[in-house]
Design a protein around this motif. Structure first.
Motif, PDB file in Angstrom:
ATOM      1  N   ASP A  28      -4.196  -4.013  -7.855  1.00 17.75           N
ATOM      2  CA  ASP A  28      -3.372  -2.832  -8.088  1.00 17.75           C
ATOM      3  C   ASP A  28      -1.881  -3.160  -8.133  1.00 17.75           C
ATOM      4  O   ASP A  28      -1.133  -2.611  -8.945  1.00 17.75           O
ATOM      5  CB  ASP A  28      -3.646  -1.771  -7.023  1.00 17.75           C
ATOM      6  CG  ASP A  28      -5.050  -1.188  -7.111  1.00 17.75           C
ATOM      7  OD1 ASP A  28      -5.742  -1.423  -8.135  1.00 17.75           O
ATOM      8  OD2 ASP A  28      -5.464  -0.512  -6.148  1.00 17.75           O
TER       9      ASP A  28
ATOM     10  N   THR B 222       1.265   4.034  -2.998  1.00 14.99           N
ATOM     11  CA  THR B 222       1.011   5.439  -2.696  1.00 14.99           C
ATOM     12  C   THR B 222       2.169   6.312  -3.177  1.00 14.99           C
ATOM     13  O   THR B 222       1.961   7.346  -3.820  1.00 14.99           O
ATOM     14  CB  THR B 222       0.784   5.638  -1.178  1.00 14.99           C
ATOM     15  OG1 THR B 222      -0.346   4.851  -0.785  1.00 14.99           O
ATOM     16  CG2 THR B 222       0.549   7.089  -0.832  1.00 14.99           C
TER      17      THR B 222
ATOM     18  N   THR C  40      -8.513  -5.718  -3.906  1.00 10.70           N
ATOM     19  CA  THR C  40      -8.177  -4.476  -4.603  1.00 10.70           C
ATOM     20  C   THR C  40      -6.664  -4.241  -4.580  1.00 10.70           C
ATOM     21  O   THR C  40      -6.073  -3.851  -5.590  1.00 10.70           O
ATOM     22  CB  THR C  40      -8.918  -3.279  -3.976  1.00 10.70           C
ATOM     23  OG1 THR C  40     -10.320  -3.537  -4.016  1.00 10.70           O
ATOM     24  CG2 THR C  40      -8.610  -1.986  -4.702  1.00 10.70           C
ATOM     25  N   LEU C  41      -6.040  -4.502  -3.445  1.00  7.97           N
ATOM     26  CA  LEU C  41      -4.592  -4.356  -3.349  1.00  7.97           C
ATOM     27  C   LEU C  41      -3.904  -5.327  -4.298  1.00  7.97           C
ATOM     28  O   LEU C  41      -2.971  -4.949  -5.013  1.00  7.97           O
ATOM     29  CB  LEU C  41      -4.116  -4.584  -1.913  1.00  7.97           C
ATOM     30  CG  LEU C  41      -2.599  -4.504  -1.710  1.00  7.97           C
ATOM     31  CD1 LEU C  41      -2.083  -3.106  -2.029  1.00  7.97           C
ATOM     32  CD2 LEU C  41      -2.237  -4.913  -0.298  1.00  7.97           C
TER      33      LEU C  41
ATOM     34  N   ASP D 221      -6.140  -8.277   0.463  1.00  8.05           N
ATOM     35  CA  ASP D 221      -7.267  -7.516  -0.056  1.00  8.05           C
ATOM     36  C   ASP D 221      -7.307  -7.628  -1.587  1.00  8.05           C
ATOM     37  O   ASP D 221      -6.284  -7.411  -2.245  1.00  8.05           O
ATOM     38  CB  ASP D 221      -7.115  -6.056   0.363  1.00  8.05           C
ATOM     39  CG  ASP D 221      -8.213  -5.184  -0.197  1.00  8.05           C
ATOM     40  OD1 ASP D 221      -9.349  -5.305   0.279  1.00  8.05           O
ATOM     41  OD2 ASP D 221      -7.921  -4.400  -1.122  1.00  8.05           O
TER      42      ASP D 221
ATOM     43  N   THR E  92       0.840  -1.200   0.000  1.00  6.25           N
ATOM     44  CA  THR E  92       0.000   0.000   0.000  1.00  6.25           C
ATOM     45  C   THR E  92       0.873   1.248   0.000  1.00  6.25           C
ATOM     46  O   THR E  92       0.628   2.190  -0.754  1.00  6.25           O
ATOM     47  CB  THR E  92      -0.944  -0.003   1.218  1.00  6.25           C
ATOM     48  OG1 THR E  92      -1.760  -1.166   1.164  1.00  6.25           O
ATOM     49  CG2 THR E  92      -1.816   1.230   1.248  1.00  6.25           C
ATOM     50  N   ARG E  93       1.904   1.257   0.824  1.00 12.83           N
ATOM     51  CA  ARG E  93       2.816   2.404   0.888  1.00 12.83           C
ATOM     52  C   ARG E  93       3.596   2.571  -0.416  1.00 12.83           C
ATOM     53  O   ARG E  93       3.794   3.680  -0.889  1.00 12.83           O
ATOM     54  CB  ARG E  93       3.789   2.254   2.058  1.00 12.83           C
ATOM     55  CG  ARG E  93       3.148   2.125   3.430  1.00 12.83           C
ATOM     56  CD  ARG E  93       2.761   3.414   4.030  1.00 12.83           C
ATOM     57  NE  ARG E  93       3.864   4.322   4.095  1.00 12.83           N
ATOM     58  CZ  ARG E  93       4.129   5.108   5.103  1.00 12.83           C
ATOM     59  NH1 ARG E  93       3.360   5.078   6.160  1.00 12.83           N
ATOM     60  NH2 ARG E  93       5.123   5.944   5.066  1.00 12.83           N
TER      61      ARG E  93
END
Length: 84
Positions: free
Chosen positions: A38, A7, A34-35, A32, A3-4
């Motif tokens: 992505d 971002t 979605t993660l 997750d 996630t980081r």
């Protein structure tokens, strides 16, 4: 961690260029969807997932690198481990 990374990559408008990167892997928590989507889009590789416990000192389950999964399963039991 992913996630980081996503971002930072999105904030800087950068693209990932990692030609020697062979796989991406996550563990330690449920994955997750979605993660996963992505990360796979960003790195251009399937994201693998595993599950283990401190007492075992490693992953008990891991997705097979030759057969990536489209779901968020933690995969198959590792060779040499037994279930009861």
């Amino acid at each position: 961690m992913f996630t980081r990374l996503l971002t930072l990559i999105n904030a800087t408008g950068g693209k990932v260029s990692a030609p020697k990167l062979r796989y991406v892997y996550a563990g330690g928590a449920p994955l997750d969807p979605t993660l996963k989507r992505d990360v796979e889009a960003c790195f251009g590789l399937p994201m693998h997932h595993g599950y283990g416990m401190t007492e075992y000192a490693g992953s008990l389950f891991i997705t097979n690198f030759d057969r990536p999964r489209s779901d968020c399963s933690s995969g198959e039991i590792v060779p040499g481990a037994e279930l009861r």
